[in-house]
Design a protein around this motif. Sequence first.
Motif, PDB file in Angstrom:
ATOM      1  N   LYS A 110       0.781  -1.251   0.279  1.00  0.00           N
ATOM      2  CA  LYS A 110      -0.042   0.206   0.168  1.00  0.00           C
ATOM      3  C   LYS A 110       0.835   1.222  -0.106  1.00  0.00           C
ATOM      4  CE  LYS A 110      -3.980  -2.023   2.489  1.00  0.00           C
ATOM      5  NZ  LYS A 110      -3.369  -3.434   2.351  1.00  0.00           N
ATOM      6  N   ARG A 111       2.222   1.062   0.116  1.00  0.00           N
ATOM      7  CA  ARG A 111       3.122   2.566   0.309  1.00  0.00           C
ATOM      8  C   ARG A 111       3.689   2.949  -1.047  1.00  0.00           C
ATOM      9  NH1 ARG A 111       2.755   4.426   5.467  1.00  0.00           N
ATOM     10  NH2 ARG A 111       2.105   2.603   6.511  1.00  0.00           N
ATOM     11  N   TRP A 125       4.697   6.031  -1.727  1.00  0.00           N
ATOM     12  CA  TRP A 125       6.106   6.536  -1.570  1.00  0.00           C
ATOM     13  C   TRP A 125       7.245   5.498  -1.679  1.00  0.00           C
ATOM     14  CZ3 TRP A 125       7.657  11.057  -2.852  1.00  0.00           C
ATOM     15  CH2 TRP A 125       6.928  12.293  -2.955  1.00  0.00           C
ATOM     16  N   TYR A 168       6.667   9.222  -8.418  1.00  0.00           N
ATOM     17  CA  TYR A 168       5.972   9.280  -7.418  1.00  0.00           C
ATOM     18  C   TYR A 168       4.256   9.210  -8.236  1.00  0.00           C
ATOM     19  CZ  TYR A 168       2.188  10.302  -3.964  1.00  0.00           C
ATOM     20  OH  TYR A 168       1.119  10.442  -3.124  1.00  0.00           O
ATOM     21  N   TYR A 200       1.531   6.131  -8.050  1.00  0.00           N
ATOM     22  CA  TYR A 200       0.439   6.348  -7.643  1.00  0.00           C
ATOM     23  C   TYR A 200      -0.757   5.745  -8.747  1.00  0.00           C
ATOM     24  CZ  TYR A 200      -3.708   8.335  -5.153  1.00  0.00           C
ATOM     25  OH  TYR A 200      -4.839   8.869  -4.768  1.00  0.00           O
ATOM     26  N   CYS A 241      12.273  10.941  -3.048  1.00  0.00           N
ATOM     27  CA  CYS A 241      11.253   9.820  -2.559  1.00  0.00           C
ATOM     28  C   CYS A 241      11.637   9.687  -1.099  1.00  0.00           C
ATOM     29  CB  CYS A 241      11.422   8.760  -3.330  1.00  0.00           C
ATOM     30  SG  CYS A 241      10.774   9.153  -5.115  1.00  0.00           S
ATOM     31  N   GLY A 245       9.927  11.784   0.985  1.00  0.00           N
ATOM     32  CA  GLY A 245       8.246  11.544   1.244  1.00  0.00           C
ATOM     33  C   GLY A 245       8.067  10.132   2.042  1.00  0.00           C
ATOM     34  N   MET A 246       8.973   9.284   2.229  1.00  0.00           N
ATOM     35  CA  MET A 246       8.855   8.007   2.886  1.00  0.00           C
ATOM     36  C   MET A 246       9.286   8.145   4.464  1.00  0.00           C
ATOM     37  SD  MET A 246      11.061   5.033   0.886  1.00  0.00           S
ATOM     38  CE  MET A 246      10.571   4.166   2.229  1.00  0.00           C
ATOM     39  N   ILE A 279       8.318  11.536   5.821  1.00  0.00           N
ATOM     40  CA  ILE A 279       7.209  12.112   6.177  1.00  0.00           C
ATOM     41  C   ILE A 279       6.015  11.217   6.435  1.00  0.00           C
ATOM     42  CG2 ILE A 279       5.542  13.860   5.569  1.00  0.00           C
ATOM     43  CD1 ILE A 279       7.735  15.366   4.064  1.00  0.00           C
ATOM     44  N   ASN A 280       5.884  10.233   5.646  1.00  0.00           N
ATOM     45  CA  ASN A 280       4.815   9.157   5.580  1.00  0.00           C
ATOM     46  C   ASN A 280       5.160   7.897   6.585  1.00  0.00           C
ATOM     47  OD1 ASN A 280       2.162   8.833   4.445  1.00  0.00           O
ATOM     48  ND2 ASN A 280       2.961   7.008   3.214  1.00  0.00           N
ATOM     49  N   ASN A 281       6.269   7.992   7.146  1.00  0.00           N
ATOM     50  CA  ASN A 281       6.335   6.953   7.976  1.00  0.00           C
ATOM     51  C   ASN A 281       6.518   5.414   7.315  1.00  0.00           C
ATOM     52  OD1 ASN A 281       6.786   8.629  10.528  1.00  0.00           O
ATOM     53  ND2 ASN A 281       4.581   8.577  10.438  1.00  0.00           N
ATOM     54  N   ASP A 282       7.088   5.476   5.941  1.00  0.00           N
ATOM     55  CA  ASP A 282       7.050   4.290   5.228  1.00  0.00           C
ATOM     56  C   ASP A 282       8.159   3.220   5.694  1.00  0.00           C
ATOM     57  OD1 ASP A 282       4.964   5.155   3.844  1.00  0.00           O
ATOM     58  OD2 ASP A 282       6.063   5.113   1.825  1.00  0.00           O
TER      59      ASP A 282
END
Length: 359
Positions: free
Chosen positions: A46-47, A49, A108, A112, A232, A235-236, A238-241
């Motif tokens: 589901k990730r 980023w 990105y 998406y 990227c 982005g990861m 920030i999104n805690n990927d």
Amino acid sequence: MDTANTETQTNTGMKKALLGLNCIILAIGNCGGPLVMRLYFIRGGKRIWFSSWLQTVGWPIIFIPLTIAYIHRRKTGGSTTKTQFFLMKPRLFIASATIGVLTGLDDYLTAYGVAKLPVSTSSLIIATQLAFTAGFAFLLVKQKFTGYSINAVVLLTVGAVILGLHTSSDRPEGESKKEYLLGFFLILVASALYGFILPLVEYMYSKAKQAITYTLVLEIQMVMCFFATAFCTVGMLINNDFQAISREAEEYELGEDKYYLVVVWNAIVWQCFFLGSIGVIFYSSSLLSGIVLTFLLPVTEVLAVIFYHEKFQAEKGVSLFLSLWGFISYFYGEIKHGTNKKNDKHDSSQTEMTPTVVP
């Protein structure tokens, strides 16, 4: 004179062989990349980023050919010549870094779109990239066009419009129409952005103010991928990927081991895509790179239907037909132009060889 002609033919033959090799590498990346990325999503990934990060994180692979090239230069350069590992100058480094950031954004947008759309649909939308590549190539590198190339651009654009007017029939189960349309829009933007990036790379080659060799092209690709990965990575974070990867692996439908296998192959296959595309630009042009990507569209379509059992409705068939028609139109025009050019050159040489009779 014969020796010079022989050397020219050898260089031309080598150039064609390397161009063919890069086309094969591009084919592996262009067809395999979306398929492996889609496998990540349909089996529980589901990730977005993280998926975009995987497209360029394989950049350290480029160190292998760069090291081989460095060793070769040391052996052939002589003991008195200082051999540098990196050939890139600051001007080219800054340009490559800037394009790398744009590439990260494009990664990105692509991730998406692939997450929300079937591979067969996303591939057809990506076919519009040729139109964008052609337009930007005309503006940036003064690419010349014929009636055949213009016809190809129009057909590809119409094919994408037809696909866009019938977007509801292949929407994956459990996905809202809003998410589907957003994915459709973003992957269209990604096509436009990459259609800009390809001629921009060619333009960078022409303004580099240093000799562009294939070794330097590899360095450019490495810098681009590094900065795309850095983009990227932000982005990861920030999104805690990064914290979610281990949990996602445990819950993956194919198992934890298969999860990491999919992730690794994601990175490897996408590197083939980027290496192949810049190689084709180096040995030919950005427009040919776009043409090859469009030509590979039917292969990706068929593989998506075979492996993922995706639907192939009438509108996709019409769009695919228009895309192939556009490609054939362009390819025929290029062959005709090359034949005419060769005939003109032959006639010119015959005229020069004809002795002038003075009465």
